[in-house]
Write a protein that holds these residues in place. Structure first.
Motif, mmCIF file in Angstrom:
data_model
loop_
_atom_site.group_PDB
_atom_site.id
_atom_site.type_symbol
_atom_site.label_atom_id
_atom_site.label_comp_id
_atom_site.label_asym_id
_atom_site.label_seq_id
_atom_site.Cartn_x
_atom_site.Cartn_y
_atom_site.Cartn_z
ATOM 1 N N LEU A 117 0.852 -1.192 0.000
ATOM 2 C CA LEU A 117 0.000 0.000 0.000
ATOM 3 C C LEU A 117 0.885 1.238 0.000
ATOM 4 O O LEU A 117 1.717 1.422 0.885
ATOM 5 N N LEU A 118 0.702 2.081 -1.009
ATOM 6 C CA LEU A 118 1.495 3.298 -1.083
ATOM 7 C C LEU A 118 0.696 4.490 -0.560
ATOM 8 O O LEU A 118 -0.468 4.658 -0.909
ATOM 9 N N VAL A 119 1.351 5.282 0.253
ATOM 10 C CA VAL A 119 0.786 6.564 0.674
ATOM 11 C C VAL A 119 1.862 7.607 0.417
ATOM 12 O O VAL A 119 3.041 7.259 0.320
ATOM 13 N N GLU A 120 1.473 8.840 0.294
ATOM 14 C CA GLU A 120 2.494 9.859 0.066
ATOM 15 C C GLU A 120 2.983 10.365 1.419
ATOM 16 O O GLU A 120 2.177 10.666 2.301
ATOM 17 N N SER A 121 4.301 10.446 1.568
ATOM 18 C CA SER A 121 4.871 10.958 2.808
ATOM 19 C C SER A 121 4.196 12.302 3.098
ATOM 20 O O SER A 121 4.111 13.143 2.203
ATOM 21 N N ARG A 122 3.688 12.467 4.284
ATOM 22 C CA ARG A 122 3.134 13.754 4.735
ATOM 23 C C ARG A 122 1.672 13.960 4.335
ATOM 24 O O ARG A 122 0.982 14.738 4.948
ATOM 25 N N ASP A 150 11.898 11.906 -1.123
ATOM 26 C CA ASP A 150 12.900 12.927 -1.491
ATOM 27 C C ASP A 150 12.361 14.340 -1.343
ATOM 28 O O ASP A 150 13.120 15.306 -1.304
ATOM 29 N N LYS A 151 11.025 14.460 -1.257
ATOM 30 C CA LYS A 151 10.428 15.798 -1.119
ATOM 31 C C LYS A 151 10.501 16.329 0.306
ATOM 32 O O LYS A 151 10.189 17.499 0.552
ATOM 33 N N LEU A 152 10.878 15.467 1.229
ATOM 34 C CA LEU A 152 10.943 15.899 2.625
ATOM 35 C C LEU A 152 12.272 16.592 2.896
ATOM 36 O O LEU A 152 13.319 16.116 2.463
ATOM 37 N N LYS A 153 12.197 17.690 3.615
ATOM 38 C CA LYS A 153 13.442 18.350 4.020
ATOM 39 C C LYS A 153 14.158 17.443 5.016
ATOM 40 O O LYS A 153 13.532 16.925 5.943
ATOM 41 N N PRO A 154 15.471 17.276 4.831
ATOM 42 C CA PRO A 154 16.197 16.385 5.751
ATOM 43 C C PRO A 154 15.951 16.713 7.219
ATOM 44 O O PRO A 154 15.806 15.808 8.041
ATOM 45 N N SER A 155 15.822 17.987 7.528
ATOM 46 C CA SER A 155 15.639 18.371 8.927
ATOM 47 C C SER A 155 14.272 17.955 9.469
ATOM 48 O O SER A 155 14.081 17.869 10.680
ATOM 49 N N GLU A 156 13.306 17.727 8.556
ATOM 50 C CA GLU A 156 11.949 17.394 9.005
ATOM 51 C C GLU A 156 11.583 15.936 8.770
ATOM 52 O O GLU A 156 10.498 15.496 9.136
ATOM 53 N N ARG A 157 12.496 15.225 8.125
ATOM 54 C CA ARG A 157 12.176 13.881 7.652
ATOM 55 C C ARG A 157 11.680 12.938 8.745
ATOM 56 O O ARG A 157 10.618 12.325 8.624
ATOM 57 N N VAL A 158 12.432 12.856 9.822
ATOM 58 C CA VAL A 158 12.078 11.896 10.875
ATOM 59 C C VAL A 158 10.723 12.244 11.480
ATOM 60 O O VAL A 158 9.839 11.403 11.633
ATOM 61 N N ARG A 159 10.539 13.540 11.772
ATOM 62 C CA ARG A 159 9.298 13.984 12.395
ATOM 63 C C ARG A 159 8.107 13.754 11.457
ATOM 64 O O ARG A 159 7.050 13.284 11.864
ATOM 65 N N THR A 160 8.291 14.087 10.167
ATOM 66 C CA THR A 160 7.201 13.937 9.195
ATOM 67 C C THR A 160 6.818 12.474 9.010
ATOM 68 O O THR A 160 5.640 12.141 8.934
ATOM 69 N N LEU A 161 7.817 11.609 8.935
ATOM 70 C CA LEU A 161 7.511 10.182 8.754
ATOM 71 C C LEU A 161 6.821 9.608 9.986
ATOM 72 O O LEU A 161 5.919 8.775 9.876
ATOM 73 N N ARG A 162 7.215 10.117 11.156
ATOM 74 C CA ARG A 162 6.558 9.671 12.387
ATOM 75 C C ARG A 162 5.090 10.116 12.383
ATOM 76 O O ARG A 162 4.194 9.375 12.770
ATOM 77 N N GLN A 163 4.880 11.347 11.898
ATOM 78 C CA GLN A 163 3.514 11.877 11.792
ATOM 79 C C GLN A 163 2.691 11.066 10.787
ATOM 80 O O GLN A 163 1.533 10.749 11.027
ATOM 81 N N THR A 164 3.298 10.703 9.657
ATOM 82 C CA THR A 164 2.618 9.909 8.630
ATOM 83 C C THR A 164 2.217 8.547 9.213
ATOM 84 O O THR A 164 1.098 8.074 9.004
ATOM 85 N N HIS A 165 3.124 7.966 9.980
ATOM 86 C CA HIS A 165 2.892 6.690 10.665
ATOM 87 C C HIS A 165 1.685 6.808 11.599
ATOM 88 O O HIS A 165 0.780 5.966 11.609
ATOM 89 N N LEU A 166 1.663 7.908 12.336
ATOM 90 C CA LEU A 166 0.586 8.194 13.300
ATOM 91 C C LEU A 166 -0.735 8.440 12.574
ATOM 92 O O LEU A 166 -1.780 7.898 12.942
ATOM 93 N N ASP A 167 -0.686 9.244 11.506
ATOM 94 C CA ASP A 167 -1.898 9.583 10.739
ATOM 95 C C ASP A 167 -2.547 8.343 10.132
ATOM 96 O O ASP A 167 -3.744 8.315 9.887
#
Ligand SMILES: Nc1nc2c(ncn2[C@@H]2O[C@H](COP(=O)(O)OP(=O)(O)O)[C@@H](O)[C@H]2O)c(=O)[nH]1
Ligand SMILES: [Mg+2]
Length: 200
Positions: A117-122, A150-167
């Motif tokens: 299943l593909l979802v878009e990061s963020r 690749d669209k995620l800023k490196p500084s936000e990557r971990v936080r955004t992926l964690r949020q995507t996981h949560l969402d």
């Protein structure tokens, strides 16, 4: 592991057109434009085996690609590009035509080994959550992949992926693999997960 061959086999618009079950199948599911065709091309090291479209909702058929790998567990299998859901630009009547095909494929298909299943990061949508819930309700435990990493800023990557996981409502320990068809990020992890699936 090497990809020995990868070839387009056919586009099916009715269940009678599905192959006879000669090889196991791994299906790629996700909303239109999420990056399904790009992921298939990237996994197979092919530039345009699966058509990458800028116009969402173009893929209306179940497209089968036969893949031969050097991995003894995976060996030969079909990678299946399914029509995307959530296509705003496609009429209701056309959508009504292929939703049953998609459902029939995902519920009744015996050679189906697994679903990616593909979802878009963020950008997790209600439809992504509903699809995940529906897949589980019919007995799948999909491998969830976050595309366009690749669209995620490196500084936000971990936080955004964690949020995507949560969402997505995934729980601790459930995998969400970040993927980029542009950089190849995540490719090894996805192949590893597919190999694990084939071992079962
Ligand atoms: N930046 C970036 N763009 C991507 C990636 N994967 C797909 N895209 C773009 O997203 C759009 C839709 O991709 P496509 O593979 O056709 O999506 P599909 O409708 O799910 O098959 C195209 O413009 C792709 O170039 C990725 O990993 N990174
Ligand atoms: Mg596509």
């Amino acid at each position: 592991m090497k990809i020995l061959t990868a070839e387009f086999i056919r586009s099916c618009v009715a269940p009678e057109q599905f192959p006879p079950g000669d090889f196991r199948e791994i299906a790629v599911v996700g909303r239109s434009n999420v990056g399904k065709s790009s992921l298939i091309n990237s996994l197979l090291n092919r530039r345009d085996l699966a058509k990458v479209s800028r116009t969402p909702g173009k893929t209306r058929a179940v497209n089968l690609f036969r893949v031969a790998t050097s991995d003894p567990d995976l060996a030969q299998f079909y990678l299946v590009d399914l029509p995307g859901y959530g296509f705003a630009k496609v009429s209701r009547s056309i959508r009504a035509e292929w939703a049953p095909l998609l459902e029939a494929y995902l519920t009744d298909r015996l050679p189906l080994l697994g679903v990616v299943l593909l979802v878009e990061s963020r950008v997790v949508t209600d439809q992504d959550r509903q699809t995940l819930a529906w897949l589980r309700s019919v007995g799948h435990n999909p491998l969830v992949v976050a595309t366009k990493a690749d669209k995620l800023k490196p500084s936000e990557r971990v936080r955004t992926l964690r949020q995507t996981h949560l969402d997505l409502g995934l729980i601790e320990g459930e995998m969400l693999i970040p993927y980029s068809a542009v950089t190849g990020d995540g490719r090894d992890r996805v192949w590893g997960a597919l190999r694990d699936l084939a071992k079962i």
